[in-house]
Design a protein around this motif. Structure first.
Motif, PDB file in Angstrom:
ATOM      1  N   LYS A 126       5.691 -15.024 -26.066  1.00 28.83           N
ATOM      2  CA  LYS A 126       6.971 -15.647 -26.429  1.00 28.83           C
ATOM      3  C   LYS A 126       6.987 -15.874 -27.938  1.00 28.83           C
ATOM      4  CE  LYS A 126       8.155 -17.802 -22.112  1.00 28.83           C
ATOM      5  NZ  LYS A 126       8.486 -19.025 -21.393  1.00 28.83           N
ATOM      6  N   GLN A 127       8.178 -15.823 -28.498  1.00 24.17           N
ATOM      7  CA  GLN A 127       8.335 -15.923 -29.943  1.00 24.17           C
ATOM      8  C   GLN A 127       7.619 -17.157 -30.503  1.00 24.17           C
ATOM      9  OE1 GLN A 127      12.381 -15.879 -31.283  1.00 24.17           O
ATOM     10  NE2 GLN A 127      11.792 -15.759 -33.433  1.00 24.17           N
TER      11      GLN A 127
ATOM     12  N   ASP B 296       4.068 -11.067 -32.571  1.00 24.95           N
ATOM     13  CA  ASP B 296       3.746 -11.891 -31.401  1.00 24.95           C
ATOM     14  C   ASP B 296       3.077 -11.051 -30.317  1.00 24.95           C
ATOM     15  OD1 ASP B 296       4.139 -14.714 -31.555  1.00 24.95           O
ATOM     16  OD2 ASP B 296       6.274 -14.319 -31.841  1.00 24.95           O
TER      17      ASP B 296
ATOM     18  N   HIS C  90       3.197  -8.660 -25.300  1.00 22.13           N
ATOM     19  CA  HIS C  90       4.002  -9.515 -26.171  1.00 22.13           C
ATOM     20  C   HIS C  90       3.942 -10.948 -25.654  1.00 22.13           C
ATOM     21  CE1 HIS C  90       5.894  -5.825 -27.751  1.00 22.13           C
ATOM     22  NE2 HIS C  90       6.077  -6.579 -28.811  1.00 22.13           N
TER      23      HIS C  90
END
Length: 177
Positions: A99-100, A166, A97
């Motif tokens: 970061k947004q 993401d 994943h």
């Protein structure tokens, strides 16, 4: 008739003792049986990935990945002995994943043209962590500039991004000379 009665008692005794011993031996044999040789377990530590990919991706989280020497991996699968390579090829493959908003920010860069790029043949150990509905996109130009060659490292491979989750899927080989 008394000899038959004694014979039946012995059979019951042997069956009563033998069955648990046999089951115990079978269980012990199963527990000690070596795991499948090619069964790899996904790693989850982040520090090696963040060191390697930080300039391209920033910090990653919730990663599942494999890292191994291709030369050693290939020599284990081949029974024939060969001369060791003077170079070392390390493969890093996994999913993590970001970061947004990072995936969409990377994919919106006009210097790179991202296209749909489905995953082809990810390692079995990673399949449980890769969403089947992910919309993977890749860019050949991004791959070329994301990991510039160092003095002792020549990378090749690809990044694929899913902007909705993401996520990044990476499959890179680093040649250390």
């Amino acid at each position: 008739m008394s000899t038959q009665r004694g014979l039946g008692s012995r059979r019951r005794l042997l069956l009563g003792l033998g069955a648990p011993l046999l089951l115990g031996a079978a269980g012990l044999g199963y527990a000690m049986w070596p795991e499948e040789e090619n069964a790899e377990k996904a790693r989850t530590d982040l520090a090696p990935l963040n060191r390697r990919f930080w300039t391209a991706l920033g910090d990653v989280s919730d990663a599942h990945w494999l890292g191994y020497s291709i030369d050693e991996h290939e020599s284990e699968s081949n029974s024939a002995r060969s001369v060791p390579s003077p170079d070392s090829r390390m493969r890093l493959v996994g999913v993590a994943h970001l970061k947004q908003g990072t995936a969409n920010r990377i994919m919106s860069d006009p210097a790179h043209h991202f296209e749909v790029g489905p995953l082809v043949g990810p390692p079995a150990a990673l399949k449980p962590y890769i969403p089947s509905s992910a919309g993977w996109k890749q860019s050949v130009t991004y791959d070329k500039v994301a990991l510039e060659e160092g003095l002792d490292v020549i990378p090749s491979g690809t990044f694929r991004f899913d902007g909705i989750r993401d996520l990044v899927y990476f499959d890179y080989v680093f040649l250390y000379t």
